[in-house]
Design a protein around this motif. Structure first.
Motif, short mmCIF file in Angstrom:
data_model
loop_
_atom_site.label_atom_id
_atom_site.label_comp_id
_atom_site.label_asym_id
_atom_site.label_seq_id
_atom_site.Cartn_x
_atom_site.Cartn_y
_atom_site.Cartn_z
N VAL A 17 0.87 -1.18 0.00
CA VAL A 17 0.00 0.00 0.00
C VAL A 17 0.90 1.22 0.00
CG1 VAL A 17 -1.81 1.26 1.22
CG2 VAL A 17 -1.79 -1.24 1.28
N GLY A 18 0.84 1.98 -1.10
CA GLY A 18 1.68 3.16 -1.23
C GLY A 18 1.01 4.39 -0.66
N LEU A 23 -3.99 9.52 4.07
CA LEU A 23 -4.63 8.65 3.08
C LEU A 23 -4.16 7.21 3.24
CD1 LEU A 23 -6.38 8.05 0.63
CD2 LEU A 23 -4.43 8.67 -0.80
N ARG A 24 -2.85 7.00 3.35
CA ARG A 24 -2.32 5.64 3.52
C ARG A 24 -2.87 5.00 4.80
NH1 ARG A 24 1.88 2.60 5.69
NH2 ARG A 24 2.59 0.97 4.28
N ASN A 25 -2.89 5.76 5.88
CA ASN A 25 -3.43 5.23 7.14
C ASN A 25 -4.90 4.87 7.00
OD1 ASN A 25 -0.96 5.52 8.40
ND2 ASN A 25 -1.45 7.53 9.25
N ARG A 26 -5.66 5.69 6.29
CA ARG A 26 -7.09 5.43 6.10
C ARG A 26 -7.30 4.15 5.28
NH1 ARG A 26 -11.80 4.95 7.99
NH2 ARG A 26 -13.49 5.58 6.64
N LEU A 27 -6.51 3.96 4.23
CA LEU A 27 -6.62 2.74 3.42
C LEU A 27 -6.31 1.50 4.26
CD1 LEU A 27 -4.88 3.95 0.13
CD2 LEU A 27 -7.34 3.59 0.49
N ILE A 28 -5.29 1.59 5.08
CA ILE A 28 -4.93 0.46 5.95
C ILE A 28 -6.05 0.21 6.96
CG2 ILE A 28 -3.31 -0.28 7.75
CD1 ILE A 28 -1.11 1.09 6.01
N ILE A 33 -4.51 -4.17 3.45
CA ILE A 33 -3.18 -4.47 3.95
C ILE A 33 -2.58 -5.60 3.12
CG2 ILE A 33 -3.64 -3.67 6.29
CD1 ILE A 33 -4.02 -6.57 7.12
N PRO A 34 -1.25 -5.67 3.06
CA PRO A 34 -0.60 -6.72 2.27
C PRO A 34 -1.10 -8.12 2.62
CG PRO A 34 0.99 -5.08 2.90
CD PRO A 34 -0.28 -4.75 3.64
#
Length: 87
Positions: A17-18, A23-28, A33-34
């Motif tokens: 996750v780039g 934004l990255r924290n919200r996606l996670i 997550i991988p």
């Protein structure tokens, strides 16, 4: 390959996750997550946003955000493909 490059019905496994910051924290936080498997379900008529099925629910993402998520296509038997996934 990135998430925004999938075709409808294709399944993939998240490799990375780039992005940065909130934004990255919200996606996670939303479960991106991988090593998580997902399927592209729908694409809006104008191409944006896209809808994926992940962890038993549907999630809608902008293509711009999906471009920062690296995925590996899953084979028919559910194993990760050669496009970046390492086991």
């Amino acid at each position: 390959m990135t998430l925004n490059e999938l075709k409808i019905g294709q399944s993939a496994e998240i490799v990375a996750v780039g992005g940065e910051g909130a934004l990255r924290n919200r996606l996670i936080d939303m479960g991106l997550i991988p090593r998580t498997k997902l399927t592209l379900c729908k694409v809006a008529p104008m191409g944006d946003p896209i809808e994926i099925r992940i962890r038993g629910y549907e999630l809608t993402l902008r293509r711009e955000d999906a471009a920062g998520i690296t995925v590996a296509l899953c084979k028919a038997d559910g194993e990760a493909g050669k496009t970046g996934a390492k086991k």
